[in-house]
Write an enzyme that holds these catalytic residues in place. Sequence first.
Site, PDB file in Angstrom:
ATOM      1  NE  ARG A  21      -1.356   2.782   2.735  1.00 12.50           N
ATOM      2  CZ  ARG A  21      -0.312   3.800   3.395  1.00 12.50           C
ATOM      3  NH1 ARG A  21      -0.216   4.762   2.323  1.00 12.50           N
ATOM      4  NH2 ARG A  21      -0.121   3.589   4.023  1.00 12.50           N
ATOM      5  CG  ASP A  22       3.256   4.440   2.439  1.00 16.65           C
ATOM      6  OD1 ASP A  22       3.664   5.506   2.253  1.00 16.65           O
ATOM      7  OD2 ASP A  22       3.425   4.828   3.752  1.00 16.65           O
ATOM      8  CG  HIS A  25       2.619   6.572  -2.476  1.00 22.91           C
ATOM      9  ND1 HIS A  25       1.878   7.140  -2.121  1.00 22.91           N
ATOM     10  CD2 HIS A  25       1.718   5.978  -0.716  1.00 22.91           C
ATOM     11  CE1 HIS A  25       0.713   7.461  -2.316  1.00 22.91           C
ATOM     12  NE2 HIS A  25       1.073   6.719  -1.186  1.00 22.91           N
ATOM     13  CB  SER A 175       1.943  11.824   6.638  1.00 22.71           C
ATOM     14  OG  SER A 175       1.766  10.511   7.367  1.00 22.71           O
ATOM     15  CG  HIS A 204       2.390   4.196   8.920  1.00 25.18           C
ATOM     16  ND1 HIS A 204       2.132   3.298   8.309  1.00 25.18           N
ATOM     17  CD2 HIS A 204       3.320   5.547   8.483  1.00 25.18           C
ATOM     18  CE1 HIS A 204       2.173   3.689   6.697  1.00 25.18           C
ATOM     19  NE2 HIS A 204       2.826   5.867   6.978  1.00 25.18           N
ATOM     20  CG  HIS A 206       7.288   7.507   5.547  1.00 27.91           C
ATOM     21  ND1 HIS A 206       6.679   7.459   4.172  1.00 27.91           N
ATOM     22  CD2 HIS A 206       5.731   7.339   6.381  1.00 27.91           C
ATOM     23  CE1 HIS A 206       5.923   7.139   4.458  1.00 27.91           C
ATOM     24  NE2 HIS A 206       5.394   7.083   5.095  1.00 27.91           N
ATOM     25  CE1 TYR A 295       0.534  11.670   3.261  1.00 31.81           C
ATOM     26  CE2 TYR A 295      -0.024  12.196   1.114  1.00 31.81           C
ATOM     27  CZ  TYR A 295       0.316  11.644   2.089  1.00 31.81           C
ATOM     28  OH  TYR A 295      -1.252  11.107   2.060  1.00 31.81           O
TER      29      TYR A 295
END
Length: 346
Positions: A21-22, A25, A175, A204, A206, A295
């Site tokens: 899913r992520d 990108h 994010s 979550h 990054h 983002y």
Amino acid sequence: MTSNFNVEAGDKLYIQDVTLRDGMHAVRHMYGIDHVRSIASALDKAGVDAIEVAHGDGLSGASFNYGFGAHTDWEWLEAVADVLEKSVLTTLILPGVGTVEELRRAYDIGVRSVRVATHCTEADVSKQHIGIARDLGMDVSGFLMMSHMIEPEALAQQASLMESYGAQCVYVTDSGGALDMDGVKARLEAYDRVLKPETQRGIHAHHNLALGVANSIVAAQCGAVRIDASLTGMGAGAGNAPLEVFIAAADRKGWNHGCDVMMLMDAAEDLVRPLQDRPVRVDRETLALGYAGVYSSFLRHAEKAAETYGLDTRTILVELGRRKMVGGQEDMIVDVALDMLKEQQA
């Protein structure tokens, strides 16, 4: 009140993979059916608890604004549903992008867990989606994106709203990859002051400041049971917390997670890394995301605009951060680039 979860006491972590899913990108949503099937099967065999599958921007994210995918959400979900034996099939939905009808269709395919994602100040728009997901009998998490943009107490109030709507878990969702360990700790401590002990917490992360694994470890120590991660860190920007690295670190600490680290290493190197048309790593562009608090999925859009208009990707990203652009405003990236071009030519 303090979370019921205590990783140091031997409580088992819930490992949520987001490669499919992520990670969309990172490849401009171009995973093939064979790719998602082989990656999901490897993750399932390696013992991850749940596997999230969707367009990078969630169900029905395919659009001119976000980018179209190689396949539909339904094709990806059906392919993964066919190969899973133990892992829970999960998806993500953004109210205003995905509708409750699409949520029901995902359930019919086999999705049993969903994360309902909003900007960190907009939890109120999640009420209908969370409620209907609970009515369907799904496991439901609230996903407060760009969690670095507001203070911990304000974020906790938004988390409390999601809890009141029926969310069984609420995430600190970094994010922009802009939080450090202190920021993660402060937000989860704020959650403790307002959420019920039985409401799970999640992280979550990054990796834009190379803190994805460190932030996830601190989150677990602060009561977060659900840990998002992806193979090789496959995700927006510099990627998510790399799953195989987090599990190796968790092994070193003696934590209970149920995953086979060697199988995850093999899946990362053999199945995922070869798919990266742009390396998922900390470099000058992805570092600018974390530095400016932007983002993470803006990266590929900003790189395209920079190439089109002869600009430096970093200056576009820093300006987006200055303007406090958030997820959903991808169309503004070209506007920002054109503004900068005018200034150069003035």
